[in-house]
Write a protein that holds these residues in place. Structure first.
Motif, PDB file in Angstrom:
ATOM      1  N   MET A   1      48.068  57.166 -28.237  1.00 57.73           N
ATOM      2  CA  MET A   1      47.242  58.355 -28.070  1.00 57.73           C
ATOM      3  C   MET A   1      47.940  59.566 -28.680  1.00 57.73           C
ATOM      4  N   SER A   2      47.168  60.390 -29.415  1.00 54.86           N
ATOM      5  CA  SER A   2      47.799  61.557 -30.030  1.00 54.86           C
ATOM      6  C   SER A   2      48.084  62.613 -28.961  1.00 54.86           C
ATOM      7  N   ALA A   3      49.064  63.450 -29.246  1.00 51.05           N
ATOM      8  CA  ALA A   3      49.513  64.442 -28.268  1.00 51.05           C
ATOM      9  C   ALA A   3      48.411  65.464 -27.982  1.00 51.05           C
ATOM     10  N   ARG A   4      48.323  65.875 -26.727  1.00 52.78           N
ATOM     11  CA  ARG A   4      47.402  66.946 -26.339  1.00 52.78           C
ATOM     12  C   ARG A   4      48.122  68.274 -26.466  1.00 52.78           C
ATOM     13  N   HIS A   5      47.726  69.079 -27.426  1.00 45.42           N
ATOM     14  CA  HIS A   5      48.324  70.404 -27.579  1.00 45.42           C
ATOM     15  C   HIS A   5      47.556  71.422 -26.738  1.00 45.42           C
ATOM     16  N   PHE A   6      48.222  72.512 -26.387  1.00 45.48           N
ATOM     17  CA  PHE A   6      47.578  73.601 -25.656  1.00 45.48           C
ATOM     18  C   PHE A   6      47.894  74.909 -26.385  1.00 45.48           C
ATOM     19  N   LEU A   7      47.119  75.145 -27.461  1.00 45.52           N
ATOM     20  CA  LEU A   7      47.318  76.353 -28.260  1.00 45.52           C
ATOM     21  C   LEU A   7      46.341  77.443 -27.845  1.00 45.52           C
ATOM     22  N   SER A   8      45.229  77.026 -27.236  1.00 46.82           N
ATOM     23  CA  SER A   8      44.250  77.992 -26.746  1.00 46.82           C
ATOM     24  C   SER A   8      43.487  77.346 -25.602  1.00 46.82           C
ATOM     25  N   LEU A   9      42.769  78.160 -24.837  1.00 52.62           N
ATOM     26  CA  LEU A   9      41.973  77.625 -23.723  1.00 52.62           C
ATOM     27  C   LEU A   9      40.887  76.678 -24.223  1.00 52.62           C
ATOM     28  N   LEU A  10      40.557  76.760 -25.508  1.00 49.98           N
ATOM     29  CA  LEU A  10      39.501  75.903 -26.064  1.00 49.98           C
ATOM     30  C   LEU A  10      39.991  74.488 -26.344  1.00 49.98           C
ATOM     31  N   ASP A  11      41.303  74.268 -26.239  1.00 48.90           N
ATOM     32  CA  ASP A  11      41.839  72.922 -26.469  1.00 48.90           C
ATOM     33  C   ASP A  11      41.547  71.978 -25.310  1.00 48.90           C
ATOM     34  N   PHE A  12      41.171  72.539 -24.158  1.00 49.18           N
ATOM     35  CA  PHE A  12      40.818  71.726 -22.994  1.00 49.18           C
ATOM     36  C   PHE A  12      39.345  71.955 -22.675  1.00 49.18           C
ATOM     37  N   THR A  13      38.729  70.991 -22.011  1.00 48.89           N
ATOM     38  CA  THR A  13      37.363  71.218 -21.541  1.00 48.89           C
ATOM     39  C   THR A  13      37.407  72.161 -20.340  1.00 48.89           C
ATOM     40  N   ALA A  14      36.246  72.713 -20.007  1.00 46.64           N
ATOM     41  CA  ALA A  14      36.174  73.598 -18.837  1.00 46.64           C
ATOM     42  C   ALA A  14      36.620  72.857 -17.582  1.00 46.64           C
ATOM     43  N   ASP A 109      49.801  80.927 -36.903  1.00 46.33           N
ATOM     44  CA  ASP A 109      49.931  79.824 -37.875  1.00 46.33           C
ATOM     45  C   ASP A 109      51.181  78.982 -37.618  1.00 46.33           C
ATOM     46  N   THR A 110      52.220  79.612 -37.078  1.00 44.95           N
ATOM     47  CA  THR A 110      53.440  78.865 -36.743  1.00 44.95           C
ATOM     48  C   THR A 110      53.095  77.742 -35.770  1.00 44.95           C
ATOM     49  N   LEU A 111      52.244  78.046 -34.800  1.00 45.56           N
ATOM     50  CA  LEU A 111      51.837  77.054 -33.803  1.00 45.56           C
ATOM     51  C   LEU A 111      51.004  75.948 -34.424  1.00 45.56           C
ATOM     52  N   THR A 112      50.008  76.324 -35.231  1.00 42.31           N
ATOM     53  CA  THR A 112      49.117  75.299 -35.789  1.00 42.31           C
ATOM     54  C   THR A 112      49.875  74.382 -36.748  1.00 42.31           C
ATOM     55  N   GLU A 113      50.807  74.963 -37.519  1.00 45.76           N
ATOM     56  CA  GLU A 113      51.588  74.130 -38.437  1.00 45.76           C
ATOM     57  C   GLU A 113      52.540  73.212 -37.674  1.00 45.76           C
ATOM     58  N   PHE A 114      53.165  73.754 -36.639  1.00 42.74           N
ATOM     59  CA  PHE A 114      54.068  72.924 -35.829  1.00 42.74           C
ATOM     60  C   PHE A 114      53.280  71.779 -35.183  1.00 42.74           C
ATOM     61  N   ALA A 115      52.140  72.104 -34.605  1.00 39.36           N
ATOM     62  CA  ALA A 115      51.324  71.084 -33.923  1.00 39.36           C
ATOM     63  C   ALA A 115      50.914  69.974 -34.880  1.00 39.36           C
ATOM     64  N   ALA A 116      50.563  70.347 -36.093  1.00 40.82           N
ATOM     65  CA  ALA A 116      50.112  69.363 -37.090  1.00 40.82           C
ATOM     66  C   ALA A 116      51.215  68.381 -37.458  1.00 40.82           C
TER      67      ALA A 116
END
Length: 306
Positions: A1-14, A109-116
């Motif tokens: 399973m790929s890692a679950r990142h938490f970069l914004s509240l939209l990364d999780f469901t309500a 962008d530092t976060l999105t690049e790291f997460a990728a």
């Protein structure tokens, strides 16, 4: 399973967000009762700080220790990151050594690049775009004091910067109305306003924004990295200081929050944090509990490998 990142509240469901917040309340109760609960034994969180921090560092570090794991503090002064190692390279290496990474940075962008490029979950510990961990704590604090925030009205008074952006995401995910009172030229990013849709409106008059609100919240007028703008900002924001009199316009059971550090005499009057309606100290403490729930949710527990 790929890692679950938490970069914004939209990364999780309500539902996931509500679950994490409710779990934060449970973990707080366990800690208050002195129950030792260590699902993350032998797990390690790497913490990269490009900006200084009190609450974020202590809450993540203490949280990992309380959950049975460890946290490693990395500053640009001490690592190759500060000497120009590409973010992707750092992500590939670090994520082979630790079980999750938390980054507090300037550029999102530092976060999105790291997460990728990371094998393990990445948590946004604050960027110039958003501060989702703070919102978990804020939502936990509201629920503890007043129950569900769904359908309620929140007034944001001040700069439409990263905290305000996260409040817009929270309005969508937790289903409340958000009134943003900010001076001309300090509005949130249009992308966030579009996301908020009819749940979010800009109200120029702070008194009108606060009127009848169930939660009133603000942040410093000058964020880290904006220090050279301080004098200009003080002039623009002067009418937006939250005072006890302004809070009197809110709902009778309104709460006041501030993510701290506070500049008394600027965004808030000197006496506001001492007002019985202020829950800023509970809010600060809840960074610990909400983030423990987040860490428990995204880091694979040790007993999976036993």
């Amino acid at each position: 399973m790929s890692a679950r990142h938490f970069l914004s509240l939209l990364d999780f469901t309500a539902d996931e967000l509500i679950g994490v917040v409710r779990r934060g309340i449970e973990l707080k109760d366990l800690r208050n009762r002195g129950v030792v609960f260590e699902p993350l034994k032998n797990r390690v969180l790497g913490m990269i700080f490009e900006k200084s921090s009190t609450r974020t560092r202590v809450s993540f570090e203490a949280g990992m220790i309380q959950l049975g794991g460890q946290a490693i503090f990395l500053s640009p002064r001490d690592t190759q990151l500060g000497r120009g190692e590409p973010i992707a390279d750092s992500a590939k290496v670090l994520s082979r050594m630790v079980d999750a990474v938390m980054i507090r940075t300037h550029a999102h962008d530092t976060l999105t690049e790291f997460a990728a490029n990371s094998r393990v979950p990445l948590i946004n510990g604050l960027s110039d775009e958003s501060h989702p961990c703070q919102l978990l704590a804020d939502m936990q604090t509201f629920i503890e004091h007043r129950g569900s925030i769904q359908g309620k009205t929140v007034a944001w008074v001040g700069d439409g910067f990263n905290m305000c952006n996260s409040y817009i995401e929270a309005a969508v995910q937790f289903d409340f109305q958000l009134r943003i009172a900010c001076p001309q030229g300090y509005e949130p990013d249009p992308r966030f306003m579009a996301l908020g849709g009819d749940r979010v409106q800009i109200v120029r008059d702070p008194q009108a924004a606060v009127s009848g609100a169930h939660l009133v919240t603000t942040d410093v007028w000058t964020s880290m990295g904006q220090e050279e703008e301080t004098a200009r900002r003080l002039a623009h924001f002067a009418p937006y200081q939250v005072t006890r009199a302004m809070l009197d316009l809110a709902a009778p059971d309104a709460l006041f929050m501030h993510c701290l550090p506070a500049h008394r005499g600027e965004e808030i009057s000197h006496d506001l944090l001492d007002d019985p309606r202020s829950v800023a100290w509970d809010q600060a403490e809840n960074r610990l509990h909400a983030q423990k729930a987040l860490l428990e949710f995204i880091i694979e527990p040790a007993y999976h490998h036993a």
